[in-house]
Design an enzyme around this catalytic site. Sequence first.
Site, PDB file in Angstrom:
ATOM      1  N   ARG A   1      31.209  20.573 -21.858  1.00  0.00           N
ATOM      2  CA  ARG A   1      32.465  20.751 -22.611  1.00  0.00           C
ATOM      3  C   ARG A   1      33.516  19.711 -22.263  1.00  0.00           C
ATOM      4  NH1 ARG A   1      33.367  26.781 -20.861  1.00  0.00           N
ATOM      5  NH2 ARG A   1      32.731  25.685 -18.990  1.00  0.00           N
TER       6      ARG A   1
ATOM      7  N   LYS B   1      15.274  28.613 -14.153  1.00  0.00           N
ATOM      8  CA  LYS B   1      15.461  29.968 -13.679  1.00  0.00           C
ATOM      9  C   LYS B   1      16.962  30.224 -13.515  1.00  0.00           C
ATOM     10  CE  LYS B   1      16.063  29.612  -8.830  1.00  0.00           C
ATOM     11  NZ  LYS B   1      15.822  30.002  -7.488  1.00  0.00           N
TER      12      LYS B   1
ATOM     13  N   ASP C   1       9.510  25.742 -12.756  1.00  0.00           N
ATOM     14  CA  ASP C   1       9.595  26.264 -11.394  1.00  0.00           C
ATOM     15  C   ASP C   1       9.274  25.070 -10.508  1.00  0.00           C
ATOM     16  OD1 ASP C   1       9.130  27.293  -8.854  1.00  0.00           O
ATOM     17  OD2 ASP C   1       8.595  29.243  -9.676  1.00  0.00           O
ATOM     18  N   HIS C   2      10.314  24.469  -9.939  1.00  0.00           N
ATOM     19  CA  HIS C   2      10.083  23.168  -9.309  1.00  0.00           C
ATOM     20  C   HIS C   2       9.144  23.240  -8.111  1.00  0.00           C
ATOM     21  CE1 HIS C   2      13.524  24.544  -6.895  1.00  0.00           C
ATOM     22  NE2 HIS C   2      13.062  23.766  -5.960  1.00  0.00           N
TER      23      HIS C   2
ATOM     24  N   LYS D   1       5.629  20.358  -6.504  1.00  0.00           N
ATOM     25  CA  LYS D   1       5.555  19.742  -5.170  1.00  0.00           C
ATOM     26  C   LYS D   1       4.136  19.245  -4.891  1.00  0.00           C
ATOM     27  CE  LYS D   1       9.488  22.050  -3.116  1.00  0.00           C
ATOM     28  NZ  LYS D   1      10.218  20.869  -2.634  1.00  0.00           N
TER      29      LYS D   1
ATOM     30  N   GLU E   1      15.685  29.344   4.046  1.00  0.00           N
ATOM     31  CA  GLU E   1      16.801  28.405   3.889  1.00  0.00           C
ATOM     32  C   GLU E   1      17.768  28.589   5.052  1.00  0.00           C
ATOM     33  OE1 GLU E   1      17.932  27.969  -0.625  1.00  0.00           O
ATOM     34  OE2 GLU E   1      17.897  30.078  -0.126  1.00  0.00           O
TER      35      GLU E   1
ATOM     36  N   ASP F   1      16.031  35.997  -7.084  1.00  0.00           N
ATOM     37  CA  ASP F   1      16.295  34.555  -7.067  1.00  0.00           C
ATOM     38  C   ASP F   1      15.084  33.758  -6.571  1.00  0.00           C
ATOM     39  OD1 ASP F   1      18.108  32.326  -7.370  1.00  0.00           O
ATOM     40  OD2 ASP F   1      18.192  32.203  -5.188  1.00  0.00           O
TER      41      ASP F   1
ATOM     42  N   HIS G   1       9.492  31.620  -7.475  1.00  0.00           N
ATOM     43  CA  HIS G   1       8.830  30.683  -6.564  1.00  0.00           C
ATOM     44  C   HIS G   1       7.703  31.326  -5.736  1.00  0.00           C
ATOM     45  CE1 HIS G   1      12.044  28.132  -7.706  1.00  0.00           C
ATOM     46  NE2 HIS G   1      12.946  28.615  -6.883  1.00  0.00           N
TER      47      HIS G   1
ATOM     48  N   LYS H   1      18.283  33.524   3.222  1.00  0.00           N
ATOM     49  CA  LYS H   1      19.326  32.527   3.498  1.00  0.00           C
ATOM     50  C   LYS H   1      19.774  32.668   4.942  1.00  0.00           C
ATOM     51  CE  LYS H   1      21.222  31.866  -1.074  1.00  0.00           C
ATOM     52  NZ  LYS H   1      20.803  30.447  -1.097  1.00  0.00           N
TER      53      LYS H   1
HETATM   54  P1  NAP Z   1      26.712  24.020 -12.754  1.00  0.00           P
HETATM   55  O1  NAP Z   1      26.917  23.009 -11.683  1.00  0.00           O
HETATM   56  O2  NAP Z   1      27.639  25.182 -12.842  1.00  0.00           O
HETATM   57  O3  NAP Z   1      26.726  23.235 -14.151  1.00  0.00           O
HETATM   58  C1  NAP Z   1      26.785  23.885 -15.382  1.00  0.00           C
HETATM   59  C2  NAP Z   1      26.890  22.844 -16.469  1.00  0.00           C
HETATM   60  O4  NAP Z   1      26.965  23.513 -17.731  1.00  0.00           O
HETATM   61  C3  NAP Z   1      28.116  21.956 -16.375  1.00  0.00           C
HETATM   62  O5  NAP Z   1      27.788  20.652 -16.805  1.00  0.00           O
HETATM   63  C4  NAP Z   1      29.089  22.608 -17.360  1.00  0.00           C
HETATM   64  O6  NAP Z   1      30.043  21.670 -17.778  1.00  0.00           O
HETATM   65  C5  NAP Z   1      28.107  23.002 -18.457  1.00  0.00           C
HETATM   66  N1  NAP Z   1      28.605  24.072 -19.327  1.00  0.00           N
HETATM   67  C6  NAP Z   1      29.169  25.248 -18.952  1.00  0.00           C
HETATM   68  N2  NAP Z   1      29.527  25.967 -20.038  1.00  0.00           N
HETATM   69  C7  NAP Z   1      29.172  25.229 -21.113  1.00  0.00           C
HETATM   70  C8  NAP Z   1      29.275  25.431 -22.516  1.00  0.00           C
HETATM   71  N3  NAP Z   1      29.822  26.550 -23.033  1.00  0.00           N
HETATM   72  N4  NAP Z   1      28.799  24.477 -23.340  1.00  0.00           N
HETATM   73  C9  NAP Z   1      28.247  23.329 -22.839  1.00  0.00           C
HETATM   74  N5  NAP Z   1      28.124  23.101 -21.527  1.00  0.00           N
HETATM   75  C10 NAP Z   1      28.579  24.026 -20.678  1.00  0.00           C
HETATM   76  O7  NAP Z   1      25.250  24.649 -12.693  1.00  0.00           O
HETATM   77  P2  NAP Z   1      23.934  24.004 -12.025  1.00  0.00           P
HETATM   78  O8  NAP Z   1      23.924  24.322 -10.574  1.00  0.00           O
HETATM   79  O9  NAP Z   1      23.808  22.590 -12.442  1.00  0.00           O
HETATM   80  O10 NAP Z   1      22.781  24.891 -12.657  1.00  0.00           O
HETATM   81  C11 NAP Z   1      22.354  24.773 -14.004  1.00  0.00           C
HETATM   82  C12 NAP Z   1      21.189  25.728 -14.242  1.00  0.00           C
HETATM   83  O11 NAP Z   1      20.112  25.387 -13.394  1.00  0.00           O
HETATM   84  C13 NAP Z   1      21.512  27.195 -13.936  1.00  0.00           C
HETATM   85  O12 NAP Z   1      20.757  28.004 -14.805  1.00  0.00           O
HETATM   86  C14 NAP Z   1      20.983  27.376 -12.520  1.00  0.00           C
HETATM   87  O13 NAP Z   1      20.653  28.719 -12.244  1.00  0.00           O
HETATM   88  C15 NAP Z   1      19.751  26.501 -12.581  1.00  0.00           C
HETATM   89  N6  NAP Z   1      19.325  25.992 -11.282  1.00  0.00           N
HETATM   90  C16 NAP Z   1      20.155  25.182 -10.549  1.00  0.00           C
HETATM   91  C17 NAP Z   1      19.703  24.678  -9.341  1.00  0.00           C
HETATM   92  C18 NAP Z   1      20.572  23.753  -8.519  1.00  0.00           C
HETATM   93  O14 NAP Z   1      20.068  23.227  -7.512  1.00  0.00           O
HETATM   94  N7  NAP Z   1      21.808  23.517  -8.905  1.00  0.00           N
HETATM   95  C19 NAP Z   1      18.427  25.009  -8.864  1.00  0.00           C
HETATM   96  C20 NAP Z   1      17.606  25.832  -9.648  1.00  0.00           C
HETATM   97  C21 NAP Z   1      18.061  26.308 -10.846  1.00  0.00           C
HETATM   98  P3  NAP Z   1      31.456  22.124 -18.468  1.00  0.00           P
HETATM   99  O15 NAP Z   1      31.992  23.263 -17.661  1.00  0.00           O
HETATM  100  O16 NAP Z   1      32.293  20.882 -18.449  1.00  0.00           O
HETATM  101  O17 NAP Z   1      31.115  22.533 -19.857  1.00  0.00           O
END
Ligand code: NAP
Length: 492
Positions: free
Chosen positions: A51, A150, A179-180, A184, A218, A237, A242, A341
Amino acid sequence: MTAKTLPVDTFDLVIFGGTGDLALRKLLPGLLRRYADGQIPEDSRILGVARDRQGDAEYRAKVGEALARVAAADETLQARLPAFLDKLGYLALDATKDEGWDEFATRLLATGERIRVFYLSTSPTLFVNICDRLRAHGLNTGNARVVIEKPIGHDSASAAVINDAVGGAFAESQIFRIDHYLGKETVQNLLALRFANILFEPLWNASRIDHVQITVAETVGLEKRAGYYDTSGALRDMVQNHLLQLLCMVAMEPPAALQADAVRDEKLKVLRSLKPIRGEDVAHLSVRGQYRAGASSGAAVPGYLEELGKPDSRTETFVALKAEVDNWRWAGVPFYLRTGKRLAERVSEIVIAFKQIPHSIFDDSAGPVMGNKLVLRLQPDEGVKLWLMIKDPGPGGLRLQHVPLDMSFAEAFGVHQPEAYERLLMDVVRGNQTLFMRRDEVEAAWAWIDPILSAWDNLRDAPKPYTAGSWGPSAAVALVERDGRTWHEDTV
Ligand code: NAP
């Protein structure tokens, strides 16, 4: 020496959530590495969507900053970074609003028919919105693929809502549930060890294997994920995805071929063979814990409730389970699973513990004969060790020693192994679903998890406390010791 890589076809990749943590920390660095290795064709494009209002140049600068840190110690990455950034574009779009989608579709369709990957790196609450709009704008073409992260729901019913929405826009063959852990190196080595050698498979059953342990530990606490984590907990989670996926890779029957559906059919059978844990069984087959203040990496850390700022949360940050695969091959073999954790060490590993020899010919002076173990470590250092008994070298009496045979060939040959996300992203472009979860697998995993969650809800007791920096509540040690076993400790 570098691993051999074959270029993939030209593609457009759209990262919804292109400014988020996952995109900046894993996806874009992974793509840079694949590009630097020559695997990504020059005319491919990557489009970040979120956004935040910004243009291509501003996005490139932000991503460039994050990637400069990744490339700091690698001259090839540094040299390729400017050309990689040229492939990046950005579009401000709110997934929940109609505005901007026409421009988005026009920009994408301008390149004609080519492979288009939509990576939904956003909260799952947006999956339905995004998929509906992709369909409405004709972007669900035959060459499109959608990747979903996930958590796919928080129980069977909510997973069905997500799967229905994504399935309403894309065929199952276009949906990549990532599922990363499956990307691996060690997990794929498990397939090679099991199915490319004659040695292990005859032993891979209840007559020769005593038990299996799967640990994903972790050291971190909540980090920035407090809001999400408190509604989820360790069982949803980590275990639902996993740990159960790893269990499937250990327990599945040999697939007829290394093809996506052949492998996924076998994994599904394992999930459907898991003995249900429900009602009163939950109390003696599961342990849930929550960390209290303690120490992590030498520094004092607060407990979960203080970190969260919510004194009455009953969310588990640790879970240990004794699972059983109720089929001919595995009858009576426990699969001990644990994850948490703020544990003592960051480690993910699978331990296959073989049975004791039936009779020892050695005197007591030779020392105890310990069971063989095959230990597959997924992190921090991926590797495979086979623990064997050998003679203590040198003159003198015959004494026995339990030593690991290190089978980590990648390290021995100095090959750079791609990280899980790198490999999986290239698999998505190729359309290879072998390492991705099919809908029925996700559903079968939830069907096993749901009764544990509801039994926990019915129990009045709170999760058992454990000190941050320990190996979890003592009840988790008791879960294994009750059966005359111990959790594996890598002493070498
Ligand atoms: P994050 O850091 O909160 O990022 C969310 C992203 O979505 C941001 O770019 C945000 O940007 C965008 N967003 C939010 N609302 C939006 C909307 N209405 N329209 C368009 N874009 C929107 O989350 P994340 O950690 O990257 O995780 C993303 C997904 O991957 C989640 O489902 C999480 O469970 C999964 N995941 C993450 C990890 C990890 O290591 N981070 C690992 C496994 C799974 P704006 O707010 O500017 O729109």
